[in-house]
Design an enzyme around this catalytic site. Structure first.
Site, PDB file in Angstrom:
ATOM      1  N   GLU A  74      16.871  -6.184 -37.139  1.00 56.50           N
ATOM      2  CA  GLU A  74      17.359  -5.005 -36.450  1.00 56.50           C
ATOM      3  C   GLU A  74      17.379  -3.776 -37.365  1.00 56.50           C
ATOM      4  OE1 GLU A  74      17.807  -4.755 -33.400  1.00 56.50           O
ATOM      5  OE2 GLU A  74      19.802  -4.128 -32.791  1.00 56.50           O
ATOM      6  N   ASP A  75      17.899  -3.936 -38.547  1.00 48.87           N
ATOM      7  CA  ASP A  75      18.175  -2.767 -39.380  1.00 48.87           C
ATOM      8  C   ASP A  75      17.141  -2.489 -40.458  1.00 48.87           C
ATOM      9  OD1 ASP A  75      20.467  -2.182 -37.981  1.00 48.87           O
ATOM     10  OD2 ASP A  75      21.688  -3.540 -39.192  1.00 48.87           O
TER      11      ASP A  75
END
Ligand code: MN
Length: 512
Positions: A74-75
């Site tokens: 995600e990051d």
């Protein structure tokens, strides 16, 4: 910060284990290199701390590695294929599971809270995903003071309503207490301060009594030739004290277990011996003797509780348990995913019983179970794969019980949640819970009657769908509306919910 800190917390890892964790550590550190947390610290600190919490809970190499890698999809924009290539399918599955859970949002709709908790468990598919998510949340709560003010309350409420109760139901009291107390101060700041001051005063008084009484207990038990015991005490955590105060008209004098004396014994039968010996000396308060060994709490808690008059005008709660029960009371389900030890069934007369989540086992909710996952490999947790799930068989057992905790639990099970409900998402991640076989029409009306009344089309998982399409668990549905559009009498055939039917009839008749 060093990988050695994690390895030190593990129970004799092999060279292979160490190698995998070192690899995950270096990989995550590089992936998050350019990112910072709100606190200004490198982002990787968060991944590291999450992995440390998992190691403290006793989880194994795979889960700890997944903890290190849990935010890189995600990051840090790492591709799933890369994770699979470097770390294998199982770790990718866990990381993807944690990422998916992170997309669920809580908006404080009272009536959806229980559904949301169930959804978290169902979405996890593997309980390790949930434990990683809980550890991730714990570190986020520990660092919540750095997060912008307007976000703090939402995150803390979500923790208090969803994550802390889940940790409780999984029997992981260690996580549950810290999650509760950390969120408490953000969600109810005034009550937090009041409860904290109240506890401070009361603790000082009670501690003196307790220390004195603890000595008397040891002496008393020695007379019955019970010497192989250790005593200890626990202080009730702030949030559960606050909850209890609310139930007891805010009268702290009505609460007897702010401090509780713990007696730890070697074997299960010693628990009963100690209880007998104590009752022979001190008079118990009626109605407060609890045999959670014969009738464990639904979250798997085992032990004997009693509350006695100490003879000098005080009242003390005593909790009697074996070392094993003591460990499980802190670590709950996490201890069953432990690296090597499996405390379950080791000693006779005591088998873990975390019944609440048995109903969420993936094999009968989501079809094919994931291979090599402890949640499926261990028959203790239910799902034998085919046929009747174990929790259904267990119902027969439960029904013989007259323990109020369990009666309530049976009622819960009888609603047979997953056999007739599905969870559908809005594009923003809100959850709508609907009966099975619901259509986009039901979904539209569940959001708002105006949306239903002006619906012209629906997209399911990004693709245009027909009005009669049967929605599946986890579908993301987007409703397209137009001011000039109106319901059609034919919609009644596709609508499943009473609410949708009522509005369609109303709209169609209104036009005549
Ligand atoms: Mn995270």
């Amino acid at each position: 910060m060093s990988v050695e800190e994690i390895l030190k917390l593990m129970d004799s890892p092999t060279e292979e284990d160490k190698e995998l964790i070192r690899k995950a550590y270096n990989f995550a550190e590089t992936a998050h290199q350019s990112q910072k947390r709100y606190s200004g610290e490198p982002y990787f600190v968060h991944a590291f701390e999450t992995a440390k919490i998992l190691a403290e809970l006793g989880l194994g190499t795979i889960s700890i590695s997944a903890g290190l890698l849990h935010d890189i999809l995600e990051d840090a924009g790492v591709k799933p294929e890369t994770i699979e290539k470097e770390f294998g399918k199982e770790i990718l599955f866990l990381v993807e599971g944690v990422t998916k859970l992170g997309k669920l949002r809580y908006h404080g709709a009272e009536r959806h809270i229980e559904s949301l908790r169930k959804l978290f468990v169902a979405m996890s598919q593997d309980l390790r995903v949930l434990i990683i998510k809980l550890s991730d949340r714990l570190h986020n709560m520990r660092t919540l003071q750095y997060v912008p003010k307007e976000k703090q309350k939402r995150i803390a409420s979500e923790t208090l309503e969803i994550y802390a109760p889940l940790a409780y139901r999984l029997g992981i009291r260690k996580l549950n207490r810290e999650l509760e107390d950390l969120s408490f101060s953000y969600v109810y700041p005034k009550e937090y301060e009041e409860t904290k001051n109240l506890l401070k005063q009361k603790k000082k008084e009670d501690l003196e009594h307790l220390e004195k009484f603890s000595k008397s207990i040891k002496k008393g038990l020695a007379k019955s030739e019970i010497t192989n015991i250790t005593t200890d005490y626990r202080v009730k955590n702030l949030y559960s004290l606050f909850q209890k105060l609310k139930r007891k008209d805010n009268d702290i004098e009505k609460i007897y277990d702010i401090l509780a004396l713990r007696v730890i014994v070697p074997e299960v039968e010693d628990c009963y011996k100690v209880l007998g010996a104590i009752h022979a000396i001190w008079r118990p308060l009626p109605g407060r003797i609890k045999d959670y060994i014969a009738f464990p709490k639904p979250n798997g808690y085992h032990g004997l509780h009693t509350t006695v008059f100490t003879g000098d005008g005080n009242i003390v709660e005593i909790q009697i348990r074996t070392q094993e029960m003591h460990h499980d009371a802190e670590y709950g389900i996490a201890s069953h995913f432990a690296y090597k030890k499996n405390t379950l069934g080791k000693k006779s007369g005591y088998v873990g019983n975390m019944a609440w989540f048995k109903q969420f086992l993936p094999s009968f909710i989501f079809g094919e179970p994931i291979k090599d996952s402890p949640a499926n490999a261990t028959t203790v947790y239910g799902a034998s794969g085919k046929g009747v799930p174990n929790w259904v068989k267990d119902l027969a057992q439960f029904e013989k019980s007259d323990n109020p905790d369990q009666i309530e639990f049976i009622d819960n099970l009888k609603t047979d949640f997953f056999s007739n409900r599905i969870f559908i998402f809005t594009p923003k991640g809100d959850v709508i819970d609907l009966p099975i076989d619901s259509s986009p029409i039901d979904f539209a009306y569940a959001i708002h009657s105006d949306i239903g009344n002006h619906m012209t089309g629906a997209k399911v998982n990004g693709k245009m769908a027909s009005f009669d399409q049967k929605l599946q668990n986890g579908d993301i549905v987007e409703i397209i509306t137009k001011e000039s559009a109106h319901p059609n009498i034919k919609w009644l055939e596709f609508a499943k919910t009473t609410m949708a039917k009522k509005h369609i009839k109303g709209a169609v008749e209104g036009k005549k």
